[in-house]
Design a protein around this motif. Sequence first.
Motif, PDB file in Angstrom:
ATOM      1  N   UNK A   1       8.191  -1.985  -2.658  1.00  0.00           N
ATOM      2  CA  UNK A   1       8.885  -2.951  -1.236  1.00  0.00           C
ATOM      3  C   UNK A   1       7.894  -2.870  -0.014  1.00  0.00           C
ATOM      4  N   UNK A   2       6.974  -1.997  -0.147  1.00  0.00           N
ATOM      5  CA  UNK A   2       6.171  -2.007   1.078  1.00  0.00           C
ATOM      6  C   UNK A   2       4.682  -2.765   0.897  1.00  0.00           C
ATOM      7  N   UNK A   3       4.741  -3.198  -0.372  1.00  0.00           N
ATOM      8  CA  UNK A   3       3.491  -4.108  -0.697  1.00  0.00           C
ATOM      9  C   UNK A   3       2.441  -3.394  -1.489  1.00  0.00           C
ATOM     10  N   UNK A   4       2.654  -2.470  -2.058  1.00  0.00           N
ATOM     11  CA  UNK A   4       1.592  -1.663  -2.854  1.00  0.00           C
ATOM     12  C   UNK A   4       2.000  -1.970  -4.457  1.00  0.00           C
ATOM     13  N   UNK A   5       2.976  -2.367  -4.875  1.00  0.00           N
ATOM     14  CA  UNK A   5       3.010  -2.473  -6.297  1.00  0.00           C
ATOM     15  C   UNK A   5       3.348  -1.260  -7.009  1.00  0.00           C
TER      16      UNK A   5
ATOM     17  N   UNK B   1      -0.482   3.950  -1.816  1.00  0.00           N
ATOM     18  CA  UNK B   1       0.822   3.996  -1.026  1.00  0.00           C
ATOM     19  C   UNK B   1       1.057   5.347  -0.304  1.00  0.00           C
ATOM     20  N   UNK B   2       0.887   6.284  -1.165  1.00  0.00           N
ATOM     21  CA  UNK B   2       0.889   7.817  -0.662  1.00  0.00           C
ATOM     22  C   UNK B   2      -0.015   8.149   0.537  1.00  0.00           C
ATOM     23  N   UNK B   3      -1.260   7.694   0.086  1.00  0.00           N
ATOM     24  CA  UNK B   3      -2.607   8.064   1.062  1.00  0.00           C
ATOM     25  C   UNK B   3      -2.143   7.292   2.426  1.00  0.00           C
ATOM     26  N   UNK B   4      -2.068   5.870   2.403  1.00  0.00           N
ATOM     27  CA  UNK B   4      -1.500   5.085   3.652  1.00  0.00           C
ATOM     28  C   UNK B   4      -0.234   5.557   4.222  1.00  0.00           C
ATOM     29  N   UNK B   5       0.597   6.088   3.681  1.00  0.00           N
ATOM     30  CA  UNK B   5       1.817   6.519   4.389  1.00  0.00           C
ATOM     31  C   UNK B   5       1.451   7.659   5.023  1.00  0.00           C
ATOM     32  N   UNK B   6       0.813   8.815   4.245  1.00  0.00           N
ATOM     33  CA  UNK B   6       0.354   9.906   4.832  1.00  0.00           C
ATOM     34  C   UNK B   6      -0.561   9.787   6.197  1.00  0.00           C
ATOM     35  N   UNK B   7      -1.500   8.762   6.166  1.00  0.00           N
ATOM     36  CA  UNK B   7      -2.218   8.435   7.297  1.00  0.00           C
ATOM     37  C   UNK B   7      -1.241   7.987   8.436  1.00  0.00           C
ATOM     38  N   UNK B   8      -0.425   6.958   8.029  1.00  0.00           N
ATOM     39  CA  UNK B   8       0.352   6.326   8.998  1.00  0.00           C
ATOM     40  C   UNK B   8       1.255   7.348   9.632  1.00  0.00           C
TER      41      UNK B   8
ATOM     42  N   UNK C   1       1.717  -2.962   3.617  1.00  0.00           N
ATOM     43  CA  UNK C   1       1.884  -2.775   5.002  1.00  0.00           C
ATOM     44  C   UNK C   1       1.033  -1.630   5.544  1.00  0.00           C
ATOM     45  N   UNK C   2       0.927  -1.445   6.954  1.00  0.00           N
ATOM     46  CA  UNK C   2       0.266  -0.403   7.587  1.00  0.00           C
ATOM     47  C   UNK C   2       0.872   0.055   8.777  1.00  0.00           C
ATOM     48  N   UNK C   3       0.435   1.429   9.128  1.00  0.00           N
ATOM     49  CA  UNK C   3       1.045   1.830  10.421  1.00  0.00           C
ATOM     50  C   UNK C   3       2.705   2.147  10.519  1.00  0.00           C
ATOM     51  N   UNK C   4       3.031   1.563  11.782  1.00  0.00           N
ATOM     52  CA  UNK C   4       4.777   1.969  11.836  1.00  0.00           C
ATOM     53  C   UNK C   4       5.418   1.103  10.909  1.00  0.00           C
ATOM     54  N   UNK C   5       5.089  -0.385  10.634  1.00  0.00           N
ATOM     55  CA  UNK C   5       5.743  -1.257   9.429  1.00  0.00           C
ATOM     56  C   UNK C   5       5.729  -0.180   8.235  1.00  0.00           C
ATOM     57  N   UNK C   6       4.790   0.211   7.924  1.00  0.00           N
ATOM     58  CA  UNK C   6       4.945   0.944   6.379  1.00  0.00           C
ATOM     59  C   UNK C   6       5.819   2.140   6.562  1.00  0.00           C
TER      60      UNK C   6
END
Length: 85
Positions: A30-34, A40-47, A7-12
């Motif tokens: 659960x967010x699709x990063x296994x 996961x942490x990088x994408x979540x921080x960016x989002x 997932x990306x953005x607000x969905x993440x």
Amino acid sequence: MASQTPLKGTELVDCARANAKQGIETAAYQCGYGDDLRTFAQELRQACEEMNLQVKELTDLITDQDMILNVGTGEIVAPDTASNL
């Protein structure tokens, strides 16, 4: 149900928030990063930055409202019948 794709953005952010209490491993899965906790942490921080959210760690996504909902999960004490107080 875990997401089939990361997932990306607000969905993440929404998914991570919903699973924050279970820990980073569960949230990432659960967010699709296994098992890829770093991505996961990088994408979540960016989002979060894109949404102007000040988040240092996953537990920061747990809101006061979430905490209040947990407080209400105690045992209910009531009489057996309406006439038996």
